[in-house]
Every structure is written in structure tokens, then in C-alpha cells.
Design an enzyme around this catalytic site. Structure first.
Site, PDB file in Angstrom:
ATOM      1  N   CYS A 158      -5.700  36.725  -6.831  1.00  0.00           N
ATOM      2  CA  CYS A 158      -6.434  36.798  -5.422  1.00  0.00           C
ATOM      3  C   CYS A 158      -7.651  36.695  -5.068  1.00  0.00           C
ATOM      4  CB  CYS A 158      -6.131  38.211  -5.066  1.00  0.00           C
ATOM      5  SG  CYS A 158      -6.861  38.496  -3.202  1.00  0.00           S
TER       6      CYS A 158
ATOM      7  N   TYR B 127      18.024  11.735  31.079  1.00  0.00           N
ATOM      8  CA  TYR B 127      17.597  10.321  31.380  1.00  0.00           C
ATOM      9  C   TYR B 127      18.823   9.066  31.462  1.00  0.00           C
ATOM     10  CZ  TYR B 127      16.885  10.804  26.277  1.00  0.00           C
ATOM     11  OH  TYR B 127      16.974  11.094  24.899  1.00  0.00           O
TER      12      TYR B 127
ATOM     13  N   CYS C  66      -9.753  40.061  -4.449  1.00  0.00           N
ATOM     14  CA  CYS C  66      -9.705  41.203  -5.152  1.00  0.00           C
ATOM     15  C   CYS C  66      -9.173  41.150  -6.694  1.00  0.00           C
ATOM     16  CB  CYS C  66      -8.818  42.336  -4.600  1.00  0.00           C
ATOM     17  SG  CYS C  66      -7.049  42.097  -4.897  1.00  0.00           S
TER      18      CYS C  66
ATOM     19  N   ASP D 265       9.487  13.576  22.858  1.00  0.00           N
ATOM     20  CA  ASP D 265       9.507  13.735  21.507  1.00  0.00           C
ATOM     21  C   ASP D 265      10.407  15.373  21.415  1.00  0.00           C
ATOM     22  OD1 ASP D 265       9.612  13.432  18.715  1.00  0.00           O
ATOM     23  OD2 ASP D 265       7.321  13.683  18.519  1.00  0.00           O
TER      24      ASP D 265
ATOM     25  N   LYS E 132       7.087   2.572  20.388  1.00  0.00           N
ATOM     26  CA  LYS E 132       6.485   3.776  19.939  1.00  0.00           C
ATOM     27  C   LYS E 132       4.980   3.556  19.795  1.00  0.00           C
ATOM     28  CE  LYS E 132       9.326   6.444  17.137  1.00  0.00           C
ATOM     29  NZ  LYS E 132       9.956   6.678  16.337  1.00  0.00           N
TER      30      LYS E 132
HETATM   31 ZN   LIG Z   1      -6.207  40.771  -2.820  1.00  0.00          ZN
END
Ligand SMILES: [Zn+2]
Length: 673
Positions: free
Chosen positions: A412, A231, A415, A124, A318
Site C-alpha cells: 500500500c 427507427y 501504509c 450508440d 461513422k
Molecule cells: Zn494502506
């Protein structure tokens, strides 16, 4: 397929073509697919069967006829394109054993004798075509649109397993095709590094391989750990009667070929080979997505020939991806060291490839939007050899009525600061770096880490020191007292002394690591080293404007802005002062002057050398020469290693700048030229 009216078919065909082209673009050009290969193949199959039912809607532009193209769009660096001598087609593929039996039945119509097949692992990766002339690699070209591809010779030369010069009895000229791939180990390392500097991780090893192959900087390609397997050999009058014989010969000339290929005499044995690898693939150190089956005799291959898109003498079986369906229970939003917010899915625990999966990364808001994910949804989780499992699809049919749209936080979670998102960036982040507890604590953890200041303390110690209020800013570490340390849980004289002496020792850590330890967003270990050696001191980096920063090849706008923003914060400037007072190194050790042989000459260094490019630059400077990053009228020499930057070479040639090799540079210093 159910009956469908002509107008409905036309509509569906148009829709499928449009969608498939979009997915082709995501896959080949952006290296960032949004659906699994399996879904993609299903769409392609539906389109092919509709086109078969309604041949009046056939089109030469249909994705069932055209190969997806990896040729870069305008926005990225452009490689020279090169036309393939023999068109580079893709293989037909199937997920069903019945269709595999049909493949062999079709062959027996043309070939009435019993047929031998070469069974091979389907790596792959990304397809590559190498041309060898007189035993030397002449050029390496990507598949492109099948007719012409990108010339990536310079980058391919950095892949260790690909020889520049063959040995033995090779034909004078031939082409050999194969796959460039990235083993899991290199892939996991690369993604960890990218996460660390807030760059989007690659979706899978294949995308990482093709993205790496298209990098502008060959040095960077060299560091990516790509591998190759070849290949398919092509050429005029090659002295072989079977495919397996040709590949074995290629191996004997020094070319990388697979040790897992096997020639079998019946379709039953093909099925046994598939059965074996469907299980055993989980133990391979690289990704495969199926098995390739080829008619082994070359005269029969020629007799069977090609359709417009693929050979009739080969097909791919596959494997269905290893995946599990489970329920998304909730989403956590984690704050990283540099404030980046990562959504993490909490899943109903589900077994998958030998482990129980409970969590999966959702990466960022874009990814959540692409998946159209809801809390309560049933989702498919996939895991290759990758460390972190990923959610690849939502089962919309199973969506419960009470599934809720996740709300990406505005503030956040740690905080409460309002999150920001820079233009062109995938991640939201908390800008409150100096007051956000998670960021502060992980900033300390980064600072003390082995690659940074290498201070002997663990995350738990940082937590305690923070909770007790002993450390808020990095410099606080250097004013810790033994009395303070003895107040930590279970700490005795010895542990306190150990930490204090480790802190003392860290004062001799070289500047590049100190600079990395500061934890500036987007400045990883390698970039810190580069900046430290380019500017020589923290004062010089601080004084550098945007223009001076982006002068360095590896420094882009995003990193430059991040550095400027960091130094614009008075809290950070105060920290630098305090850390300087504590005795940390904020200047690069001067390169010892060895001679003045090169004084008055200005050098530009490009390409891959026997030592790192930085060492070449230091060598030049130690002999009195100057180095700059771009070729101009002032440049005396361009020192070109393997795979130097094409633009630099062109400019040097145009300006008449002398181009010398590493060897010639050393001769120059020795006074031999
Ligand atoms: Zn923060």
C-alpha cells in the site's frame, strides 16, 4: 493494399478472423471491449478486402458475413431466445466520404431517378426489436446473432419511454426496431455508484446500456435510466410509401422516435447533415457514433434489397472518435475509501473536446496489462460525455527506447501493508483498513456524508481532526469536546457548536443509513437499505451466516463475504458497541401494526410496483403478513408487479401458489377478496 502471397493471405485471414471473433465476444457478451470501434472496423475492412482478393478463402462463418452475437454465454443468467420474424442485420459502415459517394453511385445504378435520403443520428446503444400486437407490446428481443435473440420484454417494459399500449390508428401487428441507450447523465451516475462499491465501471454508455438490458432483476433495470429511440418499422401491408412517414406515424402512436432525423434530396445535403452533426454531437446529452443514411422510398428499398449481412439501401457514416495523442508521464496509485487501489495516469496536458486533459484512470492492473502500457509511451486519450477521460490505445510505433514497464505496487502506497486481490475481483486493495491513514480519513468523510449520517463538516475538518489525533475510529466523533474543536484552525464558538449539534442530530438518523455509513466494502446505499429492512437490526445482520445473506436476491457471494469479513474484525465489533452507547440507531423502526388481516399468510414480492418493493413488503407486514424472498411450498401468495422474475412465476405456477397483483393485494387487505 500491397501485394501479398496466397499463403500469407490465408494466414492473415485466419488471424484476423480469430482476433475479430475475440473482440466480438468482448463487445457483445462481456460488454467490455478492449479496442476502439475504429480499430475494430479497420480490422474488419482489412479482412473484407483480403477475402475479396482471395475468394477461395471465403467462409460463411467469417465475421465479415456473420453478425456479432450478444446472446449470453453459459455463465450468465439465461433469457429465453426468440427467432426474429425478419432477420436482424447490421448496417454497412464507412469512415470515408468517398465511400459514401460510392454508396450513392451504386444506388443510382438501380434507381435511375433522383433519390431522397433519410438522415438520422446513429445512437450508440444496443439494438432492440419490439413487436406490437393489437396495440400492445407483445415482446422485445435483442439482436442476438441476427436470426434469434434474447427475449428481454420484462426489462424493456421498465423503460419509461416505451409504451405498453399504443394510442391512435396503429396497424394490428408490426415490428419496430431501434436502439436502447443510456444518456450520459445516467451513465455517469451509474459509474460513480459502481466505483463507490468497487465494481468495475462500464467502458462506455453503450456497454452500460446492453449490460443493463441483460440484468436478471427488472427493478435494477428500472433504476438504470435507460432510454430508447426507434427507427425502422417492418410488417406486412403497412400503409406507408416512405420510411420517414412510417416513423412519424410511430411517433404519433406514442413510440419514441428521434427529433433530429431529416429527409434530404441529394448526397450533397447528406454531407451537410454529417458536417453539422460532426460538431454538434458534442452538445448532445447522449452518445452517437455516426449518421445513418437510408433511401427514403420503401418501394426503392425493396428494389435494392439486401446482401447477406446488411441492407443495400442504407449505410452508416461513422465519426472518428475525438481523441488526442499525448505522453504518459507517470502513474499514481490511489488508495480509495475501502482500500481499493486505482492506477491513475499523469499525462502531458493535452486539449481534447474543449478541456485540457491531464489525468486519466487506468482502472486496474488488468486494464494496464491489456493496454501493454509503459511509462513514457504515447497514448490516445478519448472522452465522450463521460467525466473521466480514458486511455484507449498505446501508439507502439512511437514507443521510446527508455519507456519503462510500470510496476504495480505490492504494498500500500499509504501504509505499507501488503496488497491483496480477491479471486474474480479486478482491483487490488489494502486490507489494513483500520490502520491505513487514507482509508481512515475517507471512512470518516463517507460516514459524515449527506446520504449517510449527514454531519455538517468538510473533508478539511476531518483532516485536521485526524492530524491532531482526535479521531481514529468512527465513535471518536461522538466524544469530541468543544475544547478540542476550538483548537482547530479558525474555529470559533459558533463553528464548534454547529458541529456538536449536528453530531447530536445524527443520532436520529435511521438504521439503514447508519449501516451504510459504516462503509462496509460492496455495501452501497441501496444494499444497505435492503439489508436493514430485511434483517431489522445490526445484531440480526451480525448473526446472519453466508447462507442467510445470499438468500436476498440482490446479495451476491462477494457482498456476503465482505459483510462476514467486516463483522469478523474485533475492532469493528468494538466500534459497533461504542456507537450504540453513543446513541446511534442500530435497529430499524418497527413497521406499525395496522391490522391482522394477513396474519398466517406468507408472501413473496416480485416485480415493479407503484411504490418500491420494500414499501409493498412493509405494507404486508403492517397487516400481519410475513414476507420471504423465494417461492416454496409454504408460500401463500406471490405478489407480482410489472415484469416479475420469470423463475418465481414458473415455480409458483408449478406449486400452485396463488399469484396476485398489487391491486389484488390491497383488495385482500380491504377484505374484498
Ligand atoms: Zn494502506
Amino acid at each position: 493494399m500491397a501485394k501479398i502471397s496466397k499463403s500469407a493471405a490465408k494466414e492473415r485471414i485466419d488471424q484476423l478472423r480469430k482476433e475479430i471473433n475475440g473482440h466480438n465476444y468482448n463487445y457483445y457478451v462481456l460488454n467490455s471491449p478492449v479496442i476502439s470501434d475504429f480499430e475494430f472496423d479497420l480490422m474488419l475492412q482489412e479482412l473484407a478486402s483480403l477475402e475479396k482478393m482471395f475468394p477461395e478463402f471465403a467462409s460463411a462463418d467469417s465475421p465479415t458475413v456473420k453478425v456479432g452475437s450478444d446472446i449470453a454465454g453459459k455463465k450468465t443468467f439465461e433469457f429465453a431466445t426468440r427467432t426474429h420474424r425478419y432477420p436482424m442485420l447490421s448496417l454497412g459502415n464507412t469512415y470515408s466520404r468517398e465511400e459514401l459517394a460510392e454508396f450513392s453511385d451504386r444506388i443510382s445504378k438501380t434507381i435511375p431517378e433522383p433519390c431522397s435520403y433519410s438522415c438520422e443520428l446513429k445512437f450508440d446503444g444496443t439494438a432492440i426489436c419490439l413487436t406490437y400486437r393489437h396495440g400492445r407490446l407483445a415482446y422485445a428481443v435483442t439482436r442476438g446473432d441476427g436470426v434469434k435473440g434474447d427475449d428481454v420484454t420484462a426489462n424493456v417494459l421498465t423503460i419509461k419511454s416505451i409504451p405498453q399500449q399504443l394510442t391512435g390508428d396503429y396497424p394490428d401487428e408490426f415490428e419496430i426496431r431501434g436502439e436502447i441507450y443510456m444518456p450520459f447523465e445516467a451513465f455517469n451516475r451509474l459509474n460513480a455508484e459502481r466505483e463507490e462499491i468497487d465494481e468495475r465501471p462500464f467502458a462506455n454508455p453503450r456497454n452500460a446500456a446492453s449490460g443493463s438490458l441483460k440484468l436478471q432483476d427488472s427493478n435494477e433495470v428500472a433504476s438504470r435510466g435507460l432510454a430508447c429511440v426507434l427507427y425502422h418499422m417492418l410488417g406486412e401491408d403497412l400503409p406507408f410509401t416512405t420510411h420517414s412517414e412510417a416513423i412519424a406515424a410511430a411517433g404519433s402512436w406514442g413510440l419514441p422516435v428521434s427529433e433530429h432525423s431529416k429527409v434530404v434530396d441529394s448526397i450533397e445535403d447528406v454531407n451537410r447533415y454529417i458536417d453539422y452533426w460532426d460538431t454538434e454531437r458534442r452538445n448532445l446529452p447522449f452518445a452517437i457514433d455516426g449518421i445513418v443514411i437510408k433511401v427514403n422510398r420503401l418501394d426503392w428499398q425493396r428494389k435494392l434489397g439486401y446482401t447477406a449481412k446488411s441492407p443495400r439501401w442504407a449505410t452508416a457514416y461513422k465519426f472518428k472518435p475525438d481523441r488526442a495523442l499525448t505522453k504518459l508521464l507517470s502513474i499514481d496509485y490511489q488508495v480509495g475509501r475501502t482500500g481499493a487501489i486505482t492506477p491513475v495516469a499523469n499525462l502531458d496536458p493535452v486539449p481534447l473536446s474543449g478541456t485540457v486533459v491531464k489525468r486519466a484512470s487506468l482502472h486496474n492492473k488488468d486494464q494496464m496489462d491489456l493496454l501493454d502500457i509503459r511509462v513514457g509511451d504515447f497514448v490516445y486519450v478519448e472522452k465522450g460525455g463521460e467525466i473521466i477521460p480514458k486511455i484507449t490505445e498505446v501508439d507502439l510505433a512511437k514507443r521510446p527506447a527508455d519507456a519503462t514497464v510500470p510496476v504495480f505496487p505490492k504494498y500500500c502506497p499509504d501504509c505499507g501493508a501488503e496488497l491483496v486481490r480477491d479471486e474474480g475481483q479486478a482491483k487490488h486493495y489494502c486490507p489494513n483498513s483500520n490502520n491505513c491513514p487514507v482509508q481512515i480519513k475517507s471512512g470518516f468523510v463517507h460516514f459524515i456524508s449527506r446520504k449517510a449520517m449527514d454531519i455538517l463538516a468538510g473533508d478539511a475538518t476531518i483532516d485536521q481532526l485526524y492530524e491532531k489525533g482526535y479521531i481514529r475510529h468512527l465513535s471518536d466523533l461522538y466524544s469530541l469536546t468543544k475544547e478540542q474543536l476550538l483548537t482547530l484552525d479558525g474555529w470559533k464558538d459558533k463553528s464548534a457548536d454547529n458541529l456538536l449539534s449536528s453530531l447530536e442530530r445524527s443520532k436520529s438518523v435511521p438504521f439503514n443509513r447508519v449501516f451504510y455509513a459504516l462503509g462496509i466494502r460492496h455495501v452501497g446505499e441501496a444494499n444497505a437499505k435492503l439489508l436493514a429492512s430485511h434483517f431489522g437490526s445490526i445484531d440480526a445482520i451480525m448473526a446472519a451466516d453466508r447462507e442467510a445473506l445470499v438468500q436476498i436476491d440482490e446479495v451476491g457471494d462477494i457482498m456476503a463475504d465482505s459483510i462476514i469479513r467486516w463483522f469478523a474484525d474485533p475492532v469493528n465489533l468494538e466500534q459497533i458497541q461504542k456507537l450504540k452507547q453513543a446513541g446511534l440507531k442500530f435497529e430499524q423502526e418497527k413497521t406499525k401494526k395496522v391490522s391482522d388481516t394477513l396474519s398466517g399468510s406468507i408472501f413473496v414480492v416480485s416485480g415493479v410496483f407503484s411504490v418500491s418493493r420494500e414499501e409493498i413488503k412493509q405494507f404486508i407486514e403492517s397487516h400481519g403478513g410475513k414476507t420471504t424472498s423465494s417461492v416454496s411450498g409454504h408460500t401463500t401468495y406471490l405478489v407480482a408487479g410489472e415484469a416479475p422474475g420469470g423463475e418465481k412465476i414458473k415455480k409458483a405456477e408449478k406449486l400452485g401458489t396463488r399469484i396476485i397483483t398489487e391491486e389484488q393485494l390491497r383488495e385482500l387487505v380491504a377484505g374484498e377478496i
